[in-house]
Design a protein around this motif. Structure first.
Motif, PDB file in Angstrom:
ATOM      1  N   VAL A   1       0.932  -1.127   0.175  1.00  0.00           N
ATOM      2  CA  VAL A   1       0.371  -0.053   0.094  1.00  0.00           C
ATOM      3  C   VAL A   1       0.781   1.039   0.018  1.00  0.00           C
ATOM      4  O   VAL A   1       0.757   2.367  -0.995  1.00  0.00           O
ATOM      5  CB  VAL A   1      -1.102  -0.057   1.436  1.00  0.00           C
ATOM      6  CG1 VAL A   1      -2.136   1.138   1.975  1.00  0.00           C
ATOM      7  CG2 VAL A   1      -2.324  -1.329   1.051  1.00  0.00           C
ATOM      8  N   SER A   2       1.316   1.355   0.779  1.00  0.00           N
ATOM      9  CA  SER A   2       2.506   2.119   0.668  1.00  0.00           C
ATOM     10  C   SER A   2       3.344   2.714  -0.674  1.00  0.00           C
ATOM     11  O   SER A   2       3.533   3.966  -0.656  1.00  0.00           O
ATOM     12  CB  SER A   2       3.933   2.130   1.175  1.00  0.00           C
ATOM     13  OG  SER A   2       3.475   2.305   3.358  1.00  0.00           O
ATOM     14  N   ALA A   3       3.978   1.333  -1.167  1.00  0.00           N
ATOM     15  CA  ALA A   3       4.611   1.582  -2.504  1.00  0.00           C
ATOM     16  C   ALA A   3       3.538   2.211  -3.817  1.00  0.00           C
ATOM     17  O   ALA A   3       4.178   3.067  -3.789  1.00  0.00           O
ATOM     18  CB  ALA A   3       4.966   0.815  -2.596  1.00  0.00           C
TER      19      ALA A   3
ATOM     20  N   VAL B   1       9.909   2.098  -5.115  1.00  0.00           N
ATOM     21  CA  VAL B   1      10.910   0.933  -4.639  1.00  0.00           C
ATOM     22  C   VAL B   1      11.249  -0.102  -3.875  1.00  0.00           C
ATOM     23  O   VAL B   1      11.098  -1.312  -2.987  1.00  0.00           O
ATOM     24  CB  VAL B   1      12.052   1.121  -6.076  1.00  0.00           C
ATOM     25  CG1 VAL B   1      13.275  -0.163  -6.063  1.00  0.00           C
ATOM     26  CG2 VAL B   1      11.546   1.220  -7.399  1.00  0.00           C
ATOM     27  N   ARG B   2      11.485   1.079  -2.277  1.00  0.00           N
ATOM     28  CA  ARG B   2      11.953   0.294  -1.809  1.00  0.00           C
ATOM     29  C   ARG B   2      10.826  -0.291  -1.199  1.00  0.00           C
ATOM     30  O   ARG B   2      10.661  -1.456  -0.573  1.00  0.00           O
ATOM     31  CB  ARG B   2      12.457   1.237  -1.171  1.00  0.00           C
ATOM     32  CG  ARG B   2      13.158   1.424   1.088  1.00  0.00           C
ATOM     33  CD  ARG B   2      13.662   2.427   1.122  1.00  0.00           C
ATOM     34  NE  ARG B   2      12.090   2.971   1.679  1.00  0.00           N
ATOM     35  CZ  ARG B   2      11.849   3.119   2.950  1.00  0.00           C
ATOM     36  NH1 ARG B   2      11.587   2.167   3.462  1.00  0.00           N
ATOM     37  NH2 ARG B   2      10.739   3.509   3.231  1.00  0.00           N
TER      38      ARG B   2
ATOM     39  N   GLU C   1      10.350  -3.523  -2.540  1.00  0.00           N
ATOM     40  CA  GLU C   1      11.414  -4.777  -2.454  1.00  0.00           C
ATOM     41  C   GLU C   1      11.346  -5.245  -0.995  1.00  0.00           C
ATOM     42  O   GLU C   1      11.567  -6.216  -0.793  1.00  0.00           O
ATOM     43  CB  GLU C   1      12.310  -3.974  -2.844  1.00  0.00           C
ATOM     44  CG  GLU C   1      13.458  -3.509  -4.544  1.00  0.00           C
ATOM     45  CD  GLU C   1      14.344  -3.227  -3.861  1.00  0.00           C
ATOM     46  OE1 GLU C   1      14.754  -2.260  -3.570  1.00  0.00           O
ATOM     47  OE2 GLU C   1      15.090  -3.096  -5.341  1.00  0.00           O
ATOM     48  N   GLU C   2      11.184  -4.601   0.064  1.00  0.00           N
ATOM     49  CA  GLU C   2      10.827  -4.966   1.195  1.00  0.00           C
ATOM     50  C   GLU C   2       8.735  -6.078   1.342  1.00  0.00           C
ATOM     51  O   GLU C   2       9.144  -6.959   1.713  1.00  0.00           O
ATOM     52  CB  GLU C   2       9.971  -4.086   2.165  1.00  0.00           C
ATOM     53  CG  GLU C   2       9.948  -4.628   3.871  1.00  0.00           C
ATOM     54  CD  GLU C   2      10.801  -4.859   4.235  1.00  0.00           C
ATOM     55  OE1 GLU C   2      10.142  -5.374   5.155  1.00  0.00           O
ATOM     56  OE2 GLU C   2      11.865  -4.415   4.016  1.00  0.00           O
ATOM     57  N   ALA C   3       8.195  -5.918   0.821  1.00  0.00           N
ATOM     58  CA  ALA C   3       6.810  -6.525   0.126  1.00  0.00           C
ATOM     59  C   ALA C   3       7.660  -8.299  -0.262  1.00  0.00           C
ATOM     60  O   ALA C   3       7.491  -8.717   0.113  1.00  0.00           O
ATOM     61  CB  ALA C   3       5.943  -6.094  -0.430  1.00  0.00           C
ATOM     62  N   ILE C   4       8.426  -7.931  -1.502  1.00  0.00           N
ATOM     63  CA  ILE C   4       8.943  -9.389  -2.287  1.00  0.00           C
ATOM     64  C   ILE C   4      10.405  -9.496  -1.183  1.00  0.00           C
ATOM     65  O   ILE C   4       9.582 -10.827  -1.013  1.00  0.00           O
ATOM     66  CB  ILE C   4       9.466  -8.804  -3.091  1.00  0.00           C
ATOM     67  CG1 ILE C   4       8.968  -7.789  -4.197  1.00  0.00           C
ATOM     68  CG2 ILE C   4       9.963  -9.570  -3.867  1.00  0.00           C
ATOM     69  CD1 ILE C   4       9.211  -7.265  -5.749  1.00  0.00           C
ATOM     70  N   ARG C   5      10.943  -9.392  -0.405  1.00  0.00           N
ATOM     71  CA  ARG C   5      11.045  -9.760   0.836  1.00  0.00           C
ATOM     72  C   ARG C   5      11.052 -10.398   1.650  1.00  0.00           C
ATOM     73  O   ARG C   5      11.390 -11.877   2.209  1.00  0.00           O
ATOM     74  CB  ARG C   5      12.722  -8.355   1.099  1.00  0.00           C
ATOM     75  CG  ARG C   5      13.516  -9.298   2.519  1.00  0.00           C
ATOM     76  CD  ARG C   5      14.344  -7.775   3.351  1.00  0.00           C
ATOM     77  NE  ARG C   5      13.398  -7.133   4.365  1.00  0.00           N
ATOM     78  CZ  ARG C   5      12.895  -8.139   5.349  1.00  0.00           C
ATOM     79  NH1 ARG C   5      13.236  -9.335   5.540  1.00  0.00           N
ATOM     80  NH2 ARG C   5      12.267  -7.320   6.791  1.00  0.00           N
ATOM     81  N   LEU C   6       9.900 -10.174   2.250  1.00  0.00           N
ATOM     82  CA  LEU C   6       9.041 -10.660   3.540  1.00  0.00           C
ATOM     83  C   LEU C   6       7.800 -11.450   2.647  1.00  0.00           C
ATOM     84  O   LEU C   6       7.811 -12.661   2.815  1.00  0.00           O
ATOM     85  CB  LEU C   6       7.940  -9.834   3.780  1.00  0.00           C
ATOM     86  CG  LEU C   6       8.628  -8.828   4.406  1.00  0.00           C
ATOM     87  CD1 LEU C   6       7.260  -8.049   5.331  1.00  0.00           C
ATOM     88  CD2 LEU C   6       8.774  -9.504   5.499  1.00  0.00           C
ATOM     89  N   ARG C   7       7.985 -11.582   1.086  1.00  0.00           N
ATOM     90  CA  ARG C   7       6.938 -12.762   0.468  1.00  0.00           C
ATOM     91  C   ARG C   7       7.591 -13.378  -0.920  1.00  0.00           C
ATOM     92  O   ARG C   7       6.898 -11.889  -2.164  1.00  0.00           O
ATOM     93  CB  ARG C   7       5.519 -12.704   0.764  1.00  0.00           C
ATOM     94  CG  ARG C   7       5.342 -13.902  -0.160  1.00  0.00           C
ATOM     95  CD  ARG C   7       3.372 -13.730  -0.195  1.00  0.00           C
ATOM     96  NE  ARG C   7       2.545 -14.347  -0.384  1.00  0.00           N
ATOM     97  CZ  ARG C   7       1.686 -14.269  -1.005  1.00  0.00           C
ATOM     98  NH1 ARG C   7       0.605 -13.268  -1.030  1.00  0.00           N
ATOM     99  NH2 ARG C   7       1.191 -14.583  -2.270  1.00  0.00           N
ATOM    100  N   PRO C   8       8.951 -13.616  -1.596  1.00  0.00           N
ATOM    101  CA  PRO C   8       9.577 -13.738  -2.618  1.00  0.00           C
ATOM    102  C   PRO C   8       8.500 -13.816  -3.620  1.00  0.00           C
ATOM    103  O   PRO C   8       8.421 -13.004  -4.880  1.00  0.00           O
ATOM    104  CB  PRO C   8       9.868 -14.607  -2.782  1.00  0.00           C
ATOM    105  CG  PRO C   8      10.818 -14.268  -1.479  1.00  0.00           C
ATOM    106  CD  PRO C   8       9.175 -14.368  -0.558  1.00  0.00           C
TER     107      PRO C   8
END
Length: 94
Positions: free
Chosen positions: A15-17, A30-31, A34-41
């Motif tokens: 949501v922030s992104a 992007v940051r 990437e954080e969302a993807i780090r938590l769930r690739p």
């Protein structure tokens, strides 16, 4: 199974992104993606949206990687296959 706290963090990052994109703050978006993807690739929405950001920035290799991750996370994700084809065309045109 993903813990409830992790799900909340993933959704919050997405949501922030999205909000950052709407405000034209792509680096910040992007940051968050990437954080969302780090938590769930395999998070399809974050991968799809990050692929779009990288495509628009001309970073086709990263765009393609995230489009492929999106399709792995959800092969039926709307427009994912089309986005992958757009990126492939852009790569051929380099």
């Amino acid at each position: 199974m993903i813990a409830v706290g992790a799900i909340v963090a993933i959704i919050g990052a997405g949501v922030s992104a999205y909000s950052q994109i709407r405000q034209g703050q792509k680096a910040e978006a992007v940051r968050h993606y990437e954080e969302a993807i780090r938590l769930r690739p395999d998070y399809p929405a974050a991968n799809f949206n990050l692929a779009v950001v990288y495509l628009e920035a001309g970073d086709y290799a990263r765009a393609l990687a995230h489009a492929q991750n999106c399709m792995r996370g959800d092969p039926r994700y709307p427009r994912a296959a089309e986005l992958g084809q757009d990126i492939q065309r852009a790569l051929r045109g380099q």
